[in-house]
Design an enzyme around this catalytic site. Structure first.
Site, short mmCIF file in Angstrom:
data_model
loop_
_atom_site.label_atom_id
_atom_site.label_comp_id
_atom_site.label_asym_id
_atom_site.label_seq_id
_atom_site.Cartn_x
_atom_site.Cartn_y
_atom_site.Cartn_z
N ASP A 8 14.18 66.05 -51.49
CA ASP A 8 12.98 66.86 -51.25
C ASP A 8 12.95 67.19 -49.75
OD1 ASP A 8 11.95 64.64 -49.92
OD2 ASP A 8 10.15 64.47 -51.18
N HIS A 9 11.86 67.80 -49.30
CA HIS A 9 11.77 68.20 -47.88
C HIS A 9 11.86 66.99 -46.95
CE1 HIS A 9 7.82 67.39 -49.50
NE2 HIS A 9 7.40 67.09 -48.27
N CYS A 63 14.31 61.14 -50.67
CA CYS A 63 12.99 61.68 -50.32
C CYS A 63 12.60 61.02 -49.00
CB CYS A 63 11.97 61.48 -51.43
SG CYS A 63 11.47 59.78 -51.77
N THR A 65 10.82 58.31 -48.19
CA THR A 65 11.05 56.86 -48.20
C THR A 65 12.11 56.43 -49.20
OG1 THR A 65 9.37 56.64 -49.91
CG2 THR A 65 8.63 56.42 -47.61
N GLY A 66 12.43 57.28 -50.12
CA GLY A 66 13.30 56.91 -51.26
C GLY A 66 12.50 56.33 -52.41
N GLY A 68 9.38 57.44 -53.98
CA GLY A 68 8.88 58.36 -55.01
C GLY A 68 10.00 58.88 -55.90
N HIS A 96 26.51 44.84 -60.05
CA HIS A 96 25.59 44.25 -61.03
C HIS A 96 24.82 45.29 -61.84
CE1 HIS A 96 25.20 40.09 -58.86
NE2 HIS A 96 26.46 40.47 -59.03
N HIS A 131 26.27 41.12 -66.95
CA HIS A 131 25.38 42.20 -66.50
C HIS A 131 25.18 43.26 -67.59
CE1 HIS A 131 25.47 40.41 -62.60
NE2 HIS A 131 26.80 40.49 -62.58
N ARG A 134 22.11 42.99 -69.80
CA ARG A 134 20.89 43.36 -69.07
C ARG A 134 20.75 44.88 -69.01
NH1 ARG A 134 22.72 38.72 -64.81
NH2 ARG A 134 22.18 36.99 -66.18
C1 RB5 Z 1 6.78 63.82 -49.20
O1 RB5 Z 1 5.89 64.05 -48.16
C2 RB5 Z 1 6.93 62.32 -49.42
O2 RB5 Z 1 5.79 61.83 -50.04
C3 RB5 Z 1 8.16 62.05 -50.25
O3 RB5 Z 1 9.28 62.55 -49.58
C4 RB5 Z 1 8.46 60.61 -50.55
O4 RB5 Z 1 8.52 59.84 -49.40
C5 RB5 Z 1 7.66 59.98 -51.60
O5 RB5 Z 1 7.85 58.83 -52.00
#
Ligand code: RB5
Length: 142
Positions: A8-9, A63, A65-66, A68, A96, A131, A134
């Site tokens: 994403d952006h 994204c 934080t990774g 979402g 695993h 593994h 699982r």
């Molecule tokens: C977008 O602003 C942000 O929410 C997305 O990239 C991500 O970090 C969500 O988990």
């Protein structure tokens, strides 16, 4: 191995840095293609469909934080998306979990670290054995 990448952006800049490092021939870019805001579930869906059509063997999702985009991808049957944060978790995600998507945070991780993690994942092999039962249970979850 065919590898697809999408962000994403919030992950756009890291995606571009990884493409620069690995080259366009190695990574198939599924978007997003500029810094305009997009919704990470849409990006995860594009990646999942690409894997389901067997147009890629492994996905890289990014994204901010990774988090979402991991949540989104892991809602889809057959997907094992692993949010990687060290060389050890990269190796274990293959050994695993046999992850079919590896996930990074564009706003929380440095490109040079992510490259080490990707290389560690690609160098590892799935161990199977204990593994596998699982992973089989994951497919039965509702
Ligand atoms: C977008 O602003 C942000 O929410 C997305 O990239 C991500 O970090 C969500 O988990």
């Amino acid at each position: 191995m065919k590898i697809a990448i999408a962000a994403d952006h919030g992950g756009f800049e890291l995606k571009e840095a990884l493409k620069k490092h690995y080259g366009d021939a190695k990574l198939t870019d599924l978007g997003t293609f500029n810094r305009e805001s997009v919704d990470y579930p849409d990006i995860a869906q594009i990646m999942v469909q690409t894997l389901r059509r067997h147009e890629a063997d492994l996905g890289i999702l990014i994204c901010g934080t990774g988090i979402g985009i991991s949540i989104a991808a892991n809602r889809c049957k057959g997907i094992r998306a692993a949010l990687i944060y060290s060389e050890e978790t990269a190796r274990l995600a293959k050994e695993h979990n046999n992850a079919n998507i590896i996930v990074f945070g564009g706003r929380t991780m440095k490109p040079e670290d992510v490259i080490q993690y990707i290389d560690a994942f690609l160098a590892a092999s799935y161990e199977g054995g204990r593994h596998q039962k699982r992973l089989d249970k994951l497919e039965l979850m509702e």
